[in-house]
Scaffold this motif. Structure first.
Motif, PDB file in Angstrom:
ATOM      1  N   SER A   1       0.915  -1.133  -0.111  1.00 34.96           N
ATOM      2  CA  SER A   1       0.111  -0.052  -0.035  1.00 34.96           C
ATOM      3  C   SER A   1       0.888   1.255   0.099  1.00 34.96           C
ATOM      4  O   SER A   1       0.495   2.037  -0.798  1.00 34.96           O
ATOM      5  N   LEU A   2       1.921   1.295   0.795  1.00 32.44           N
ATOM      6  CA  LEU A   2       2.993   2.299   0.823  1.00 32.44           C
ATOM      7  C   LEU A   2       3.580   2.615  -0.350  1.00 32.44           C
ATOM      8  O   LEU A   2       3.745   3.621  -1.059  1.00 32.44           O
ATOM      9  N   GLN A   3       4.052   1.526  -1.051  1.00 34.76           N
ATOM     10  CA  GLN A   3       4.526   1.602  -2.455  1.00 34.76           C
ATOM     11  C   GLN A   3       3.619   2.115  -3.536  1.00 34.76           C
ATOM     12  O   GLN A   3       3.893   2.758  -4.418  1.00 34.76           O
ATOM     13  N   THR A   4       2.409   1.780  -3.289  1.00 38.30           N
ATOM     14  CA  THR A   4       1.500   2.326  -4.292  1.00 38.30           C
ATOM     15  C   THR A   4       1.277   3.646  -4.348  1.00 38.30           C
ATOM     16  O   THR A   4       1.255   4.551  -5.163  1.00 38.30           O
ATOM     17  N   THR A   5       1.280   4.152  -2.847  1.00 40.20           N
ATOM     18  CA  THR A   5       1.082   5.658  -2.525  1.00 40.20           C
ATOM     19  C   THR A   5       2.441   6.499  -3.177  1.00 40.20           C
ATOM     20  O   THR A   5       2.094   7.372  -3.888  1.00 40.20           O
ATOM     21  N   MET A   6       3.564   5.797  -2.993  1.00 34.99           N
ATOM     22  CA  MET A   6       4.719   6.436  -3.685  1.00 34.99           C
ATOM     23  C   MET A   6       4.522   6.448  -5.296  1.00 34.99           C
ATOM     24  O   MET A   6       5.115   7.577  -5.819  1.00 34.99           O
ATOM     25  N   ASP A   7       4.162   5.452  -5.965  1.00 33.66           N
ATOM     26  CA  ASP A   7       4.292   5.350  -7.289  1.00 33.66           C
ATOM     27  C   ASP A   7       3.121   6.493  -7.776  1.00 33.66           C
ATOM     28  O   ASP A   7       3.288   7.213  -8.908  1.00 33.66           O
ATOM     29  N   ARG A   8       2.033   6.422  -7.024  1.00 31.24           N
ATOM     30  CA  ARG A   8       0.855   7.485  -7.327  1.00 31.24           C
ATOM     31  C   ARG A   8       1.302   9.062  -7.561  1.00 31.24           C
ATOM     32  O   ARG A   8       0.857   9.739  -8.012  1.00 31.24           O
ATOM     33  N   LEU A   9       2.358   9.255  -6.325  1.00 32.37           N
ATOM     34  CA  LEU A   9       2.793  10.780  -6.234  1.00 32.37           C
ATOM     35  C   LEU A   9       4.192  10.816  -6.935  1.00 32.37           C
ATOM     36  O   LEU A   9       4.683  11.669  -6.538  1.00 32.37           O
ATOM     37  N   GLY A  10       4.590   9.962  -7.866  1.00 37.84           N
ATOM     38  CA  GLY A  10       5.743  10.003  -8.528  1.00 37.84           C
ATOM     39  C   GLY A  10       6.918   9.682  -8.125  1.00 37.84           C
ATOM     40  O   GLY A  10       7.859  10.171  -8.409  1.00 37.84           O
ATOM     41  N   MET A  11       6.991   8.931  -6.854  1.00 38.94           N
ATOM     42  CA  MET A  11       8.061   8.567  -6.072  1.00 38.94           C
ATOM     43  C   MET A  11       8.611   7.454  -6.569  1.00 38.94           C
ATOM     44  O   MET A  11       8.426   6.158  -5.992  1.00 38.94           O
ATOM     45  N   THR A  12       9.416   7.241  -8.153  1.00 30.69           N
ATOM     46  CA  THR A  12       9.742   5.990  -8.626  1.00 30.69           C
ATOM     47  C   THR A  12      11.384   6.444  -8.670  1.00 30.69           C
ATOM     48  O   THR A  12      12.007   7.358  -8.663  1.00 30.69           O
ATOM     49  N   GLY A  13      12.003   5.134  -9.023  1.00 27.86           N
ATOM     50  CA  GLY A  13      13.255   5.157  -9.358  1.00 27.86           C
ATOM     51  C   GLY A  13      14.285   5.165  -8.358  1.00 27.86           C
ATOM     52  O   GLY A  13      15.609   5.498  -8.364  1.00 27.86           O
ATOM     53  N   TYR A  14      13.762   5.101  -7.066  1.00 22.44           N
ATOM     54  CA  TYR A  14      14.565   5.172  -5.735  1.00 22.44           C
ATOM     55  C   TYR A  14      15.415   3.793  -5.681  1.00 22.44           C
ATOM     56  O   TYR A  14      15.367   2.667  -6.319  1.00 22.44           O
ATOM     57  N   ASP A  15      16.708   3.862  -5.112  1.00 21.78           N
ATOM     58  CA  ASP A  15      17.283   2.849  -4.873  1.00 21.78           C
ATOM     59  C   ASP A  15      16.951   1.852  -3.590  1.00 21.78           C
ATOM     60  O   ASP A  15      16.955   2.029  -2.423  1.00 21.78           O
ATOM     61  N   PRO A  16      16.602   0.427  -4.041  1.00 24.21           N
ATOM     62  CA  PRO A  16      15.635  -0.303  -2.863  1.00 24.21           C
ATOM     63  C   PRO A  16      16.458  -0.890  -2.098  1.00 24.21           C
ATOM     64  O   PRO A  16      16.479  -1.241  -0.866  1.00 24.21           O
ATOM     65  N   GLU A  17      17.881  -0.678  -2.288  1.00 24.96           N
ATOM     66  CA  GLU A  17      19.120  -1.240  -1.545  1.00 24.96           C
ATOM     67  C   GLU A  17      19.406  -0.120  -0.325  1.00 24.96           C
ATOM     68  O   GLU A  17      19.856  -0.824   0.795  1.00 24.96           O
ATOM     69  N   LYS A  18      18.900   1.000  -0.583  1.00 23.80           N
ATOM     70  CA  LYS A  18      19.105   2.204   0.412  1.00 23.80           C
ATOM     71  C   LYS A  18      17.836   2.536   1.015  1.00 23.80           C
ATOM     72  O   LYS A  18      17.820   3.502   1.862  1.00 23.80           O
ATOM     73  N   PHE A  19      16.630   2.133   0.307  1.00 30.03           N
ATOM     74  CA  PHE A  19      15.464   2.810   0.902  1.00 30.03           C
ATOM     75  C   PHE A  19      14.550   1.565   1.277  1.00 30.03           C
ATOM     76  O   PHE A  19      13.828   0.865   0.579  1.00 30.03           O
ATOM     77  N   SER A  20      14.441   1.297   2.557  1.00 29.08           N
ATOM     78  CA  SER A  20      13.819   0.207   2.753  1.00 29.08           C
ATOM     79  C   SER A  20      12.480   0.373   3.674  1.00 29.08           C
ATOM     80  O   SER A  20      12.588   1.231   4.594  1.00 29.08           O
ATOM     81  N   ILE A  21      11.331  -0.239   3.193  1.00 27.56           N
ATOM     82  CA  ILE A  21      10.201  -0.135   3.848  1.00 27.56           C
ATOM     83  C   ILE A  21       9.877  -1.467   4.480  1.00 27.56           C
ATOM     84  O   ILE A  21       9.920  -2.618   3.759  1.00 27.56           O
ATOM     85  N   VAL A  22       9.827  -1.412   6.078  1.00 30.54           N
ATOM     86  CA  VAL A  22       9.651  -2.613   6.547  1.00 30.54           C
ATOM     87  C   VAL A  22       8.196  -2.857   7.171  1.00 30.54           C
ATOM     88  O   VAL A  22       7.468  -2.121   7.944  1.00 30.54           O
ATOM     89  N   ASP A  23       7.643  -3.983   7.046  1.00 31.28           N
ATOM     90  CA  ASP A  23       6.363  -4.323   7.043  1.00 31.28           C
ATOM     91  C   ASP A  23       5.979  -4.721   8.256  1.00 31.28           C
ATOM     92  O   ASP A  23       5.798  -6.157   8.267  1.00 31.28           O
ATOM     93  N   ILE A  24       6.375  -4.166   9.472  1.00 30.40           N
ATOM     94  CA  ILE A  24       5.908  -4.667  10.667  1.00 30.40           C
ATOM     95  C   ILE A  24       4.336  -5.099  11.007  1.00 30.40           C
ATOM     96  O   ILE A  24       4.264  -6.099  11.652  1.00 30.40           O
ATOM     97  N   ALA A  25       3.598  -4.479  10.154  1.00 31.26           N
ATOM     98  CA  ALA A  25       1.949  -4.753  10.096  1.00 31.26           C
ATOM     99  C   ALA A  25       2.020  -6.324   9.715  1.00 31.26           C
ATOM    100  O   ALA A  25       1.173  -7.125  10.185  1.00 31.26           O
ATOM    101  N   ARG A  26       2.978  -6.655   8.729  1.00 32.27           N
ATOM    102  CA  ARG A  26       2.678  -8.240   8.058  1.00 32.27           C
ATOM    103  C   ARG A  26       3.059  -9.008   9.145  1.00 32.27           C
ATOM    104  O   ARG A  26       2.645 -10.109   9.595  1.00 32.27           O
ATOM    105  N   LEU A  27       4.351  -8.647   9.846  1.00 27.97           N
ATOM    106  CA  LEU A  27       4.937  -9.431  10.888  1.00 27.97           C
ATOM    107  C   LEU A  27       4.003  -9.560  11.841  1.00 27.97           C
ATOM    108  O   LEU A  27       3.762 -10.675  12.506  1.00 27.97           O
ATOM    109  N   ARG A  28       3.225  -8.527  12.532  1.00 28.54           N
ATOM    110  CA  ARG A  28       2.264  -8.883  13.578  1.00 28.54           C
ATOM    111  C   ARG A  28       1.232  -9.879  13.103  1.00 28.54           C
ATOM    112  O   ARG A  28       0.620 -10.557  14.057  1.00 28.54           O
TER     113      ARG A  28
END
Length: 235
Positions: free
Chosen positions: A67-94
Motif C-alpha cells: 500500500s505504501l509503495q502504491t502511494t509512492m508510485d501515485r505521487l511520482g516517487m519512483t526510481g529510488y534505490d531499494p538497497e538504500k530505501f527500505s520499507i519494513v512491514d511490521i504490520a505483516r509481521l504482526r
C-alpha cells in the motif's frame, strides 16, 4: 561550530525552516487521518535517497508495504534505490507472528531492530508509522517513563527520526502523552475549511529546536510530482 542540517526537499519548506532540519533531530509529525503524514515523510526520505544516496528505513506498524509503495508510485516517487530505501512491514509481521494478540514489549523489539540496522547499514533517516499503533501493541505500565526512554534512545542514534502520530478530530494534543515536549520538532498537518466550503490541507511548524522557523500556517500541495508549501497570507 556550524550545525549540519538536512533538507526536506519539500518546495518552500526548507526556507521556512531556516535551511532544513538539524541532523539527529527527532521530529513528531502529527495530524488527523488523511492529512498526508505518511506521504510527506516518504517524500522527504525519497528525495534524500535519490539526491544524496541517503539510507532510509521506514517502519510501518499499520499499513502494508504494498500500500505504501502504491502511494509512492501515485505521487511520482519512483526510481529510488531499494538497497538504500527500505520499507519494513511490521504490520505483516504482526499478523503472521504467533500470539500476535498478546501484549509484547514492542518498544524493545523496535529498538533492537533499529539498533541492528543503524549499526550494520549506517541508516540516515528512520520513520515509525505510527506511534499510535506502537502504543496499542505495548503494555504501558508507566507511559511517561517508557516513552521518555524511547525518545532518549532515538536521539542517541544521531540520525533523523520521524514519528507519525494520529490525532483525533477534536483533539488539541499532538500525541497521546505530550510527546511534543520530548521531540526536537513538531509538524502539524490538518484540513482547514474555507469560506467557499472547500477544504485546504495545511502544515504548521509548531516547533523546531535550533531553527529560526516560520510559525504561521502554510498550504501543503502536490503538483506535478512535487510536494510544496506556501504561507497563508489571509483566510
Amino acid at each position: 561550530m556550524e550545525l549540519k542540517t538536512v533538507k526536506t526537499h519539500i518546495d518552500g519548506l526548507d526556507e521556512e525552516l531556516g535551511g532544513g532540519i538539524l541532523k539527529g533531530h527527532v521530529v513528531l509529525v502529527s495530524g488527523t487521518p488523511g492529512t498526508m503524514k505518511s506521504s510527506s515523510i516518504l517524500y522527504m526520505m525519497y528525495q534524500n535517497n535519490i539526491r544524496h544516496g541517503a539510507r532510509c528505513l521506514y517502519l510501518s506498524l499499520e499499513e502494508r508495504k504494498e500500500s505504501l509503495q502504491t502511494t509512492m508510485d501515485r505521487l511520482g516517487m519512483t526510481g529510488y534505490d531499494p538497497e538504500k530505501f527500505s520499507i519494513v512491514d511490521i504490520a505483516r509481521l504482526r499478523m503472521e507472528k504467533e500470539g500476535v494478540e498478546e501484549k509484547k514489549d514492542w518498544f524493545q523489539i523496535i529498538k533492537k531492530f533499529i539498533q541492528r540496522r543503524v549499526e550494520s547499514e549506517g541508516v540516515d533517516f528512520i520513520a515509525i508509522d505510527s506511534l499510535t499503533a506502537l502504543y496499542t501493541l505495548t503494555e504501558l505500565s508507566n507511559p511517561r517513563l517508557q516513552i521518555f526512554h524511547f525518545f532518549g534512545f532515538l536521539k542517541e542514534l544521531g540520525v533523523n527520526v520521524f514519528l507519525i502520530s494520529e490525532m483525533d478530530m477534536d483533539s488539541q494534543a499532538y500525541g497521546n502523552y505530550k510527546e511534543d515536549f520530548l521531540a526536537d520538532g513538531t509538524f502539524l498537518l490538518h484540513y482547514h475549511e474555507q469560506h467557499d466550503t472547500s477544504v485546504q490541507l495545511r502544515m504548521r511548524i509548531v516547533k523546531m529546536r535550533h531553527a529560526n522557523h516560520y510559525r504561521g500556517q502554510m498550504a501543503l500541495m502536490h503538483r506535478n510530482g512535487k510536494l510544496m508549501v506556501a504561507p497563508i497570507v489571509a483566510d
